[in-house]
Scaffold this motif. Structure first.
Motif, PDB file in Angstrom:
ATOM      1  N   SER A  92     119.118   5.410  68.964  1.00 16.63           N
ATOM      2  CA  SER A  92     118.185   6.206  68.161  1.00 16.63           C
ATOM      3  C   SER A  92     119.014   7.334  67.531  1.00 16.63           C
ATOM      4  CB  SER A  92     117.049   6.757  69.021  1.00 16.63           C
ATOM      5  OG  SER A  92     117.554   7.566  70.053  1.00 16.63           O
ATOM      6  N   VAL A  93     118.633   7.704  66.312  1.00 14.83           N
ATOM      7  CA  VAL A  93     119.381   8.730  65.563  1.00 14.83           C
ATOM      8  C   VAL A  93     118.407   9.818  65.127  1.00 14.83           C
ATOM      9  CG1 VAL A  93     120.963   9.147  63.640  1.00 14.83           C
ATOM     10  CG2 VAL A  93     120.678   6.819  64.524  1.00 14.83           C
ATOM     11  N   PHE A  94     118.718  11.072  65.421  1.00 11.84           N
ATOM     12  CA  PHE A  94     117.902  12.187  64.938  1.00 11.84           C
ATOM     13  C   PHE A  94     118.155  12.365  63.442  1.00 11.84           C
ATOM     14  CE2 PHE A  94     118.339  13.519  69.428  1.00 11.84           C
ATOM     15  CZ  PHE A  94     116.998  13.677  69.720  1.00 11.84           C
ATOM     16  N   ILE A  95     117.098  12.349  62.644  1.00  8.83           N
ATOM     17  CA  ILE A  95     117.300  12.563  61.212  1.00  8.83           C
ATOM     18  C   ILE A  95     116.647  13.851  60.710  1.00  8.83           C
ATOM     19  CG2 ILE A  95     117.620  10.113  60.659  1.00  8.83           C
ATOM     20  CD1 ILE A  95     114.740  10.211  59.446  1.00  8.83           C
ATOM     21  N   ASP A  96     115.770  14.439  61.497  1.00  6.38           N
ATOM     22  CA  ASP A  96     115.144  15.691  61.062  1.00  6.38           C
ATOM     23  C   ASP A  96     114.492  16.372  62.262  1.00  6.38           C
ATOM     24  OD1 ASP A  96     114.474  17.667  59.304  1.00  6.38           O
ATOM     25  OD2 ASP A  96     113.010  16.502  58.166  1.00  6.38           O
ATOM     26  N   GLY A  97     114.194  17.643  62.129  1.00  3.83           N
ATOM     27  CA  GLY A  97     113.519  18.316  63.238  1.00  3.83           C
ATOM     28  C   GLY A  97     113.266  19.781  62.952  1.00  3.83           C
TER      29      GLY A  97
ATOM     30  N   GLU B  75     106.580  24.194  69.910  1.00  2.00           N
ATOM     31  CA  GLU B  75     107.760  23.589  70.542  1.00  2.00           C
ATOM     32  C   GLU B  75     108.612  22.815  69.525  1.00  2.00           C
ATOM     33  OE1 GLU B  75     108.572  24.468  73.353  1.00  2.00           O
ATOM     34  OE2 GLU B  75     106.737  25.069  74.390  1.00  2.00           O
ATOM     35  N   THR B  76     109.726  22.299  70.003  1.00  2.00           N
ATOM     36  CA  THR B  76     110.658  21.565  69.143  1.00  2.00           C
ATOM     37  C   THR B  76     110.098  20.185  68.803  1.00  2.00           C
ATOM     38  OG1 THR B  76     112.535  22.721  70.089  1.00  2.00           O
ATOM     39  CG2 THR B  76     112.991  20.610  69.022  1.00  2.00           C
ATOM     40  N   VAL B  77     110.178  19.835  67.523  1.00  3.40           N
ATOM     41  CA  VAL B  77     109.676  18.542  67.051  1.00  3.40           C
ATOM     42  C   VAL B  77     110.844  17.812  66.383  1.00  3.40           C
ATOM     43  CG1 VAL B  77     107.953  17.394  65.597  1.00  3.40           C
ATOM     44  CG2 VAL B  77     107.443  19.625  66.584  1.00  3.40           C
ATOM     45  N   SER B  78     110.987  16.529  66.660  1.00  3.80           N
ATOM     46  CA  SER B  78     112.108  15.795  66.055  1.00  3.80           C
ATOM     47  C   SER B  78     111.646  14.464  65.478  1.00  3.80           C
ATOM     48  CB  SER B  78     113.207  15.555  67.083  1.00  3.80           C
ATOM     49  OG  SER B  78     112.734  14.688  68.088  1.00  3.80           O
ATOM     50  N   LEU B  79     112.424  13.994  64.516  1.00  7.81           N
ATOM     51  CA  LEU B  79     112.156  12.705  63.866  1.00  7.81           C
ATOM     52  C   LEU B  79     113.369  11.814  64.080  1.00  7.81           C
ATOM     53  CD1 LEU B  79     110.270  11.056  61.978  1.00  7.81           C
ATOM     54  CD2 LEU B  79     111.517  12.036  60.058  1.00  7.81           C
ATOM     55  N   THR B  80     113.110  10.608  64.556  1.00  3.93           N
ATOM     56  CA  THR B  80     114.195   9.711  64.938  1.00  3.93           C
ATOM     57  C   THR B  80     113.976   8.344  64.324  1.00  3.93           C
ATOM     58  OG1 THR B  80     114.108  10.846  67.060  1.00  3.93           O
ATOM     59  CG2 THR B  80     115.429   8.880  66.993  1.00  3.93           C
TER      60      THR B  80
ATOM     61  N   ILE C  18     108.286  10.216  66.242  1.00  6.19           N
ATOM     62  CA  ILE C  18     108.207  11.685  66.240  1.00  6.19           C
ATOM     63  C   ILE C  18     108.055  12.137  67.692  1.00  6.19           C
ATOM     64  CG2 ILE C  18     106.699  13.647  65.720  1.00  6.19           C
ATOM     65  CD1 ILE C  18     106.320  12.627  62.965  1.00  6.19           C
ATOM     66  N   SER C  19     108.920  13.071  68.097  1.00  2.00           N
ATOM     67  CA  SER C  19     108.856  13.578  69.473  1.00  2.00           C
ATOM     68  C   SER C  19     108.604  15.073  69.454  1.00  2.00           C
ATOM     69  CB  SER C  19     110.186  13.324  70.201  1.00  2.00           C
ATOM     70  OG  SER C  19     110.506  11.953  70.165  1.00  2.00           O
ATOM     71  N   VAL C  20     107.949  15.535  70.499  1.00  2.00           N
ATOM     72  CA  VAL C  20     107.750  16.975  70.670  1.00  2.00           C
ATOM     73  C   VAL C  20     107.966  17.281  72.142  1.00  2.00           C
ATOM     74  CG1 VAL C  20     105.223  16.648  70.813  1.00  2.00           C
ATOM     75  CG2 VAL C  20     106.139  18.928  70.421  1.00  2.00           C
TER      76      VAL C  20
END
Lengths: 272, 278
Positions: free
Chosen positions: A121-126, A109-114, A227-229
């Motif tokens: 909150s700001v997404f900086i990678d994923g 699944e989609t993983v993001s770094l904030t 980190i979110s998934v």
């Protein structure tokens, strides 16, 4: 021919032995100050004899040394020689990248770094999933902290009074923008996050989505980021029970490394 | 002259560590043949060592070229070691207070044998600032942070360090320079800090304040790398340092260096070359 085969096998064994030595040394790159042979053996899944031989080599090189009690092992001063002023130090993104990749490979699944920027909150990678039903990643996108579980994680671990202060600052503004903020529900959600150590959320809609959000800790019990998934409820939720302990394990291993750095109000030690 | 001498290990492991140290020391990211030439090893031995090191995160490819630089792991090990000094995290609130007060970079260096090791740095608010690299090593007499420690060591310690340096002829600054430096450091005993001119800010000084244990010996120093002196603020800055010292006096065992059980001469490290005494 036999001689050649023997040489190849010998090389292979030497490489394996050396990889084990480096793996044992890497165990010390954590917020744990010292280890015993049995702990390392258990932690790394190596026999005590393998660990002992690796430690012996590392002690001879002064990369590891006995602690003052003589029973346990700690990092040796010679690791200080392993630095180069022209090489860049790891950034928060490069530190998190292997863990994000592992979570992505595990879940698909989609993983993001904030990170947090004031009250957003700001997404900086994923890494986006290749499956249908993609949770779209927009690097640089800002989200108010009350808007999703990632923001709630930032508020949950921002200290007592953070939620009250946030609502006082933004309650009216959010309501007028059509993003009703349910302060009571947010407080309840945050209490659960504090107790559990991470956030879970379900977003309703045409394609209901389920997500998990994990705090990434620094050296002084502050957050570097989250980190979110997440993925479609029908696909991700049934697999969660089996996946969750492994995702938590990956995040805990990552936090052993991120806890080596401070992310303080005077400016993070670590570059984004 | 004594040289670093360590126990022999098997040749394969030795090659891998030698390759790692070569990558670490290189001014430019080296390739397989550069490393092979430097160490007298075949290309295939170097390649095997680099493959093992890369797989474990100790080296990484430089911009996708067949050249190598240090990977993430050595930096993590460095950080882990710096965090083993209890004074590192405990001093942060005090360093932040000083950075806020002065607007300048404030660093904490610890004593490690006869070396000074930068443990921590907090940046001030100014646009132009002094960027210090954490983990930086130097002999105590090389720079202000170390000299602020050296000024508060006992005569016996100073004699021990002189003997250590004299055994390594290239490190010994010479009798006259050593004596002159000791005389200069004696002034710090009265003021409680060292002030040294900043070459890039004429008329201003950086200051180094020792952080002492219950015996009065310096275990660390706080350096403010900016035009902060003379400024009239020095009393306030020293008061912040005094509060850190009070914290150490309240629980001295907690702040003992993780390497305090080793005699200083046992701690042998390669440090970057620099001018010995300014």
């Amino acid at each position: 021919m036999d001689q050649i085969n023997h040489a190849v096998l010998e090389n292979r064994e030497q490489n394996k032995a050396m990889a084990r030595i480096l793996t044992v040394l890497s165990s010390f790159a954590s917020d744990r100050p010292e280890f015993g042979i049995s702990e390392l053996s258990q932690h790394l899944g190596m026999t005590k004899n393998m660990v002992y031989r690796a430690i012996k080599t590392l002690v001879e090189q002064d990369y590891v040394m006995r602690d003052p009690t003589g029973q346990r092992f700690q990092l040796g001063f010679r690791v200080l020689e392993l630095q180069n002023v022209t090489s860049p130090e790891p950034t928060f993104r490069t530190l998190c990248a292997p863990a994000m990749q592992q979570i992505h490979e595990l879940t698909g699944e989609t993983v993001s770094l904030t990170v947090r920027a004031l009250d957003y909150s700001v997404f900086i990678d994923g890494i986006e999933t290749r499956k249908p039903g993609v949770w779209r990643l927009q690097i640089g996108a800002l989200r108010p902290l009350h808007a999703n579980s990632t923001g709630h994680v930032f508020l949950a671990f921002a200290g007592d009074g953070a939620v009250t202060d946030y609502v006082a600052r933004h309650g009216n503004e959010a309501a007028s923008a059509g993003e009703a903020m349910d302060a009571a529900a947010m407080v309840q959600d945050i209490a659960i996050i504090r107790q559990r150590g991470y956030a879970t959320s379900v977003r309703a809609g045409m394609l209901p989505m389920v997500s998990l959000a994990f705090p990434i800790w620094d050296a002084e019990h502050n957050l570097h980021g989250v980190i979110s998934v997440g993925g479609p409820k029908g696909r991700f939720e049934p697999a969660l029970d089996g996946l969750l302990p492994r995702i938590i394990g990956i995040v805990e291993t990552l936090c052993q490394r991120t806890r080596l750095y401070s992310a303080n109000a005077a400016g993070s030690e670590i570059t984004l | 002259m004594k040289t670093l001498k360590r126990a022999a290990i098997n040749s394969s492991a030795q090659h891998v560590f030698d390759v790692l140290r070569t990558v670490s020391d290189a001014a430019e990211p080296p390739g397989v043949s550069d490393i092979g030439r430097r160490l007298g090893l075949t290309g295939s031995t170097v390649f095997r060592a680099l493959t093992t090191l890369e797989a474990s995160g100790y080296v990484s490819r430089f911009r996708n070229l067949p050249r190598f630089e240090l990977g993430t792991m050595p930096y993590l090990l460095n950080r882990a070691l710096l965090n083993r000094f209890e004074i590192n995290l405990a001093s942060r609130p005090f360093l932040r207070e000083l950075a806020q007060e002065t607007g300048e970079t404030v660093s904490l260096n610890a004593r490690l044998g006869w070396y000074s090791l930068r443990l921590s740095g907090v940046y001030g608010s100014r646009d132009i600032y002094h960027r210090d690299r954490l983990g930086e090593l130097g002999f105590l007499h090389h720079a202000l942070p170390g000299r602020a420690i050296l000024a508060f060591l006992t005569d016996a310690d100073l004699a021990g360090m002189a003997g250590f340096l004299a055994d390594r002829a290239s490190e010994w600054p010479g009798d006259a320079a050593w004596t002159e430096m000791r005389e200069r450091l004696k002034g710090a005993e009265n003021t409680g800090f060292l002030a040294e001119p900043l070459t890039m800010s004429p008329g201003f000084c950086a200051i180094g304040m020792p952080v002492r244990d219950e015996t009065g010996a310096a275990i660390a120093s706080i350096t403010i790398n900016g035009p902060v002196f003379p400024s009239g603020k020095i009393g306030g800055l020293l008061a912040v340092r005094d509060r850190l010292e009070a914290l150490i006096l309240a629980d001295p065992q907690r702040f003992i260096s993780p390497f305090a059980h080793l005699p200083p001469e046992r701690i042998l490290l390669k440090v970057p070359r620099r001018k010995a005494v300014p």
